[in-house]
Design a protein around this motif. Structure first.
Motif, PDB file in Angstrom:
ATOM      1  N   LYS A   1       0.832  -1.212   0.000  1.00 53.76           N
ATOM      2  CA  LYS A   1       0.000   0.000   0.000  1.00 53.76           C
ATOM      3  C   LYS A   1       0.862   1.256   0.000  1.00 53.76           C
ATOM      4  CE  LYS A   1      -4.200  -1.819   2.103  1.00 53.76           C
ATOM      5  NZ  LYS A   1      -5.114  -1.749   3.246  1.00 53.76           N
ATOM      6  N   ILE A   2       1.948   1.224   0.752  1.00 54.23           N
ATOM      7  CA  ILE A   2       2.858   2.371   0.787  1.00 54.23           C
ATOM      8  C   ILE A   2       3.526   2.526  -0.581  1.00 54.23           C
ATOM      9  CG2 ILE A   2       4.976   3.293   1.834  1.00 54.23           C
ATOM     10  CD1 ILE A   2       4.030   1.821   4.453  1.00 54.23           C
ATOM     11  N   GLY A   3       3.912   1.418  -1.189  1.00 54.71           N
ATOM     12  CA  GLY A   3       4.491   1.460  -2.533  1.00 54.71           C
ATOM     13  C   GLY A   3       3.529   2.058  -3.544  1.00 54.71           C
ATOM     14  N   GLN A   4       2.246   1.674  -3.451  1.00 54.35           N
ATOM     15  CA  GLN A   4       1.231   2.244  -4.341  1.00 54.35           C
ATOM     16  C   GLN A   4       1.087   3.744  -4.111  1.00 54.35           C
ATOM     17  OE1 GLN A   4      -1.999  -0.654  -3.374  1.00 54.35           O
ATOM     18  NE2 GLN A   4      -2.486  -0.293  -5.517  1.00 54.35           N
ATOM     19  N   GLN A   5       1.080   4.149  -2.862  1.00 49.99           N
ATOM     20  CA  GLN A   5       0.896   5.555  -2.523  1.00 49.99           C
ATOM     21  C   GLN A   5       1.996   6.419  -3.132  1.00 49.99           C
ATOM     22  OE1 GLN A   5       0.491   6.335   1.679  1.00 49.99           O
ATOM     23  NE2 GLN A   5       0.934   8.501   1.422  1.00 49.99           N
ATOM     24  N   TYR A   6       3.231   5.946  -3.074  1.00 49.53           N
ATOM     25  CA  TYR A   6       4.366   6.737  -3.548  1.00 49.53           C
ATOM     26  C   TYR A   6       4.816   6.344  -4.958  1.00 49.53           C
ATOM     27  CZ  TYR A   6       4.794   8.534   1.181  1.00 49.53           C
ATOM     28  OH  TYR A   6       4.543   9.156   2.375  1.00 49.53           O
ATOM     29  N   GLY A   7       4.255   5.269  -5.504  1.00 48.44           N
ATOM     30  CA  GLY A   7       4.661   4.820  -6.828  1.00 48.44           C
ATOM     31  C   GLY A   7       6.081   4.278  -6.839  1.00 48.44           C
ATOM     32  N   VAL A   8       6.407   3.462  -5.833  1.00 53.29           N
ATOM     33  CA  VAL A   8       7.732   2.846  -5.761  1.00 53.29           C
ATOM     34  C   VAL A   8       7.589   1.342  -5.565  1.00 53.29           C
ATOM     35  CG1 VAL A   8       8.864   4.922  -4.852  1.00 53.29           C
ATOM     36  CG2 VAL A   8       7.995   3.217  -3.267  1.00 53.29           C
ATOM     37  N   ALA A   9       8.554   0.601  -6.033  1.00 52.89           N
ATOM     38  CA  ALA A   9       8.521  -0.853  -5.937  1.00 52.89           C
ATOM     39  C   ALA A   9       8.688  -1.309  -4.492  1.00 52.89           C
ATOM     40  CB  ALA A   9       9.619  -1.467  -6.801  1.00 52.89           C
ATOM     41  N   VAL A  10       7.938  -2.312  -4.109  1.00 52.17           N
ATOM     42  CA  VAL A  10       8.042  -2.881  -2.770  1.00 52.17           C
ATOM     43  C   VAL A  10       9.476  -3.354  -2.528  1.00 52.17           C
ATOM     44  CG1 VAL A  10       7.311  -4.806  -1.304  1.00 52.17           C
ATOM     45  CG2 VAL A  10       5.611  -3.505  -2.606  1.00 52.17           C
ATOM     46  N   GLN A  11      10.076  -3.963  -3.537  1.00 55.63           N
ATOM     47  CA  GLN A  11      11.452  -4.436  -3.394  1.00 55.63           C
ATOM     48  C   GLN A  11      12.394  -3.272  -3.096  1.00 55.63           C
ATOM     49  OE1 GLN A  11      12.275  -7.614  -3.108  1.00 55.63           O
ATOM     50  NE2 GLN A  11      14.356  -6.977  -2.646  1.00 55.63           N
TER      51      GLN A  11
ATOM     52  N   ALA B   1      -8.004   9.116 -13.787  1.00 52.33           N
ATOM     53  CA  ALA B   1      -7.572   8.727 -12.436  1.00 52.33           C
ATOM     54  C   ALA B   1      -7.245   7.240 -12.355  1.00 52.33           C
ATOM     55  CB  ALA B   1      -8.653   9.100 -11.419  1.00 52.33           C
ATOM     56  N   GLU B   2      -8.022   6.405 -13.026  1.00 47.53           N
ATOM     57  CA  GLU B   2      -7.776   4.964 -12.959  1.00 47.53           C
ATOM     58  C   GLU B   2      -6.433   4.603 -13.605  1.00 47.53           C
ATOM     59  OE1 GLU B   2     -10.771   1.409 -12.967  1.00 47.53           O
ATOM     60  OE2 GLU B   2     -10.306   1.898 -15.060  1.00 47.53           O
ATOM     61  N   SER B   3      -6.078   5.259 -14.698  1.00 43.35           N
ATOM     62  CA  SER B   3      -4.796   4.997 -15.355  1.00 43.35           C
ATOM     63  C   SER B   3      -3.638   5.445 -14.478  1.00 43.35           C
ATOM     64  CB  SER B   3      -4.739   5.699 -16.715  1.00 43.35           C
ATOM     65  OG  SER B   3      -5.713   5.161 -17.581  1.00 43.35           O
ATOM     66  N   LYS B   4      -3.803   6.569 -13.790  1.00 48.78           N
ATOM     67  CA  LYS B   4      -2.764   7.042 -12.864  1.00 48.78           C
ATOM     68  C   LYS B   4      -2.591   6.058 -11.712  1.00 48.78           C
ATOM     69  CE  LYS B   4      -3.549  11.922 -13.884  1.00 48.78           C
ATOM     70  NZ  LYS B   4      -4.033  13.211 -13.359  1.00 48.78           N
ATOM     71  N   ALA B   5      -3.691   5.564 -11.177  1.00 50.53           N
ATOM     72  CA  ALA B   5      -3.626   4.584 -10.090  1.00 50.53           C
ATOM     73  C   ALA B   5      -2.972   3.292 -10.579  1.00 50.53           C
ATOM     74  CB  ALA B   5      -5.024   4.306  -9.540  1.00 50.53           C
ATOM     75  N   ALA B   6      -3.281   2.891 -11.807  1.00 48.91           N
ATOM     76  CA  ALA B   6      -2.694   1.674 -12.378  1.00 48.91           C
ATOM     77  C   ALA B   6      -1.174   1.806 -12.502  1.00 48.91           C
ATOM     78  CB  ALA B   6      -3.318   1.374 -13.736  1.00 48.91           C
ATOM     79  N   VAL B   7      -0.703   2.986 -12.858  1.00 46.78           N
ATOM     80  CA  VAL B   7       0.743   3.212 -12.954  1.00 46.78           C
ATOM     81  C   VAL B   7       1.385   3.063 -11.579  1.00 46.78           C
ATOM     82  CG1 VAL B   7       2.493   4.999 -13.362  1.00 46.78           C
ATOM     83  CG2 VAL B   7       0.701   4.589 -15.057  1.00 46.78           C
ATOM     84  N   ASN B   8       0.784   3.686 -10.558  1.00 44.16           N
ATOM     85  CA  ASN B   8       1.347   3.556  -9.207  1.00 44.16           C
ATOM     86  C   ASN B   8       1.346   2.107  -8.740  1.00 44.16           C
ATOM     87  OD1 ASN B   8       2.196   6.147  -8.791  1.00 44.16           O
ATOM     88  ND2 ASN B   8       0.438   6.764  -7.587  1.00 44.16           N
ATOM     89  N   GLU B   9       0.288   1.381  -9.071  1.00 42.72           N
ATOM     90  CA  GLU B   9       0.243  -0.030  -8.678  1.00 42.72           C
ATOM     91  C   GLU B   9       1.301  -0.836  -9.420  1.00 42.72           C
ATOM     92  OE1 GLU B   9      -2.774  -3.747  -7.947  1.00 42.72           O
ATOM     93  OE2 GLU B   9      -3.573  -1.725  -8.131  1.00 42.72           O
ATOM     94  N   ALA B  10       1.481  -0.566 -10.705  1.00 37.55           N
ATOM     95  CA  ALA B  10       2.514  -1.267 -11.475  1.00 37.55           C
ATOM     96  C   ALA B  10       3.899  -0.957 -10.921  1.00 37.55           C
ATOM     97  CB  ALA B  10       2.426  -0.882 -12.948  1.00 37.55           C
ATOM     98  N   LEU B  11       4.125   0.285 -10.520  1.00 37.54           N
ATOM     99  CA  LEU B  11       5.406   0.653  -9.922  1.00 37.54           C
ATOM    100  C   LEU B  11       5.629  -0.090  -8.609  1.00 37.54           C
ATOM    101  CD1 LEU B  11       5.371   4.449 -10.730  1.00 37.54           C
ATOM    102  CD2 LEU B  11       7.115   2.825 -11.508  1.00 37.54           C
ATOM    103  N   ALA B  12       4.588  -0.198  -7.786  1.00 36.48           N
ATOM    104  CA  ALA B  12       4.698  -0.927  -6.518  1.00 36.48           C
ATOM    105  C   ALA B  12       4.934  -2.415  -6.771  1.00 36.48           C
ATOM    106  CB  ALA B  12       3.439  -0.730  -5.677  1.00 36.48           C
ATOM    107  N   PHE B  13       4.341  -2.937  -7.817  1.00 39.76           N
ATOM    108  CA  PHE B  13       4.409  -4.364  -8.157  1.00 39.76           C
ATOM    109  C   PHE B  13       5.685  -4.712  -8.925  1.00 39.76           C
ATOM    110  CE2 PHE B  13       2.900  -8.065 -10.724  1.00 39.76           C
ATOM    111  CZ  PHE B  13       2.556  -8.890  -9.668  1.00 39.76           C
ATOM    112  N   ASP B  14       6.423  -3.701  -9.384  1.00 37.06           N
ATOM    113  CA  ASP B  14       7.590  -3.875 -10.257  1.00 37.06           C
ATOM    114  C   ASP B  14       8.508  -4.994  -9.771  1.00 37.06           C
ATOM    115  OD1 ASP B  14       9.208  -3.301 -12.443  1.00 37.06           O
ATOM    116  OD2 ASP B  14      10.397  -1.834 -11.350  1.00 37.06           O
ATOM    117  N   GLY B  15       8.848  -5.880 -10.703  1.00 37.45           N
ATOM    118  CA  GLY B  15       9.758  -6.971 -10.402  1.00 37.45           C
ATOM    119  C   GLY B  15       9.095  -8.217  -9.849  1.00 37.45           C
ATOM    120  N   GLN B  16       7.768  -8.226  -9.723  1.00 37.39           N
ATOM    121  CA  GLN B  16       7.083  -9.372  -9.128  1.00 37.39           C
ATOM    122  C   GLN B  16       6.142 -10.079 -10.101  1.00 37.39           C
ATOM    123  OE1 GLN B  16       5.587  -8.532  -5.084  1.00 37.39           O
ATOM    124  NE2 GLN B  16       6.442  -6.496  -5.396  1.00 37.39           N
TER     125      GLN B  16
END
Length: 195
Positions: A38-48, A146-161
């Motif tokens: 959730k924090i990764g989604q909020q900031y658009g950064v990968a959990v890793q 807004a949905e596309s922006k949220a999808a980008v943040n989620e993809a960034l948080a999910f990056d590498g998984q």
């Protein structure tokens, strides 16, 4: 000379305050119900990346703990990626929008593609075509929803998984079916993703 010195010190102090403020913005205090994802989604950064920056081996976090937030991609690149997602996945389910953004991120990491989001999106293929039709036809110039922006943040948080998808296509509208020869990873909505 004394006035100049005092003015210089005042400006230098403000500069240091701005640096401290920037550091403060790169920290996050964990709240009840939050997770690294959730924090990764909020900031658009990968959990890793969050785990590495905070020297973690697990996903365990504690309420009140302060985490350092790594730098993410620029706002300009986030916006460009969100506009691509809107253009490529309009009318597709949210998961499909996340998957389109993930393809771009996977290409950035892949040795066969350019090294930045902007370069991946603007890439011209060896056959002389743009890698993404919305860049060629101007659809990418429309603002992201807004949905596309949220999808980008989620993809960034999910990056590498994910499953490593680096291509996607719609078999109903594609004129070139070479993607069908690739290893399919998942189908979401009308898009087939592959690597």
């Amino acid at each position: 000379m004394k006035k100049f010195t005092m003015s210089f010190l005042a400006v230098a102090s403000l500069a240091f305050l701005n640096i401290d403020e920037a550091k403060a913005q790169s920290n996050h205090t964990v709240k009840e119900g939050e997770s690294l994802y959730k924090i990764g989604q909020q900031y658009g950064v990968a959990v890793q990346s969050l785990k590495e920056m905070n020297e973690r081996n697990s996903n365990l976090i504690m309420v009140g703990e302060v985490l350092q937030i790594p730098e993410s991609i620029s706002e300009a690149e986030k916006d460009l990626l969100a506009r691509l997602v809107r253009a490529e996945a309009q009318g597709e389910p949210y998961a499909g929008k996340v998957a389109v953004a993930t393809v771009v991120l996977n290409r950035v990491q892949h040795t066969d593609f350019p090294d930045t989001i902007t370069e991946v999106i603007q890439e011209v293929t060896p056959s002389g075509h743009y890698a993404f039709t919305p860049y060629m036809n101007g659809e990418i110039n429309k603002p992201a929803d807004a949905e596309s922006k949220a999808a980008v943040n989620e993809a960034l948080a999910f990056d590498g998984q994910g499953q490593g998808s680096i291509f996607f296509y719609n078999p109903q509208t594609a004129t070139n079916h070479w993607n069908a020869t690739r290893t399919e990873t998942i189908t979401i909505g009308k898009h087939v993703f592959s690597k």
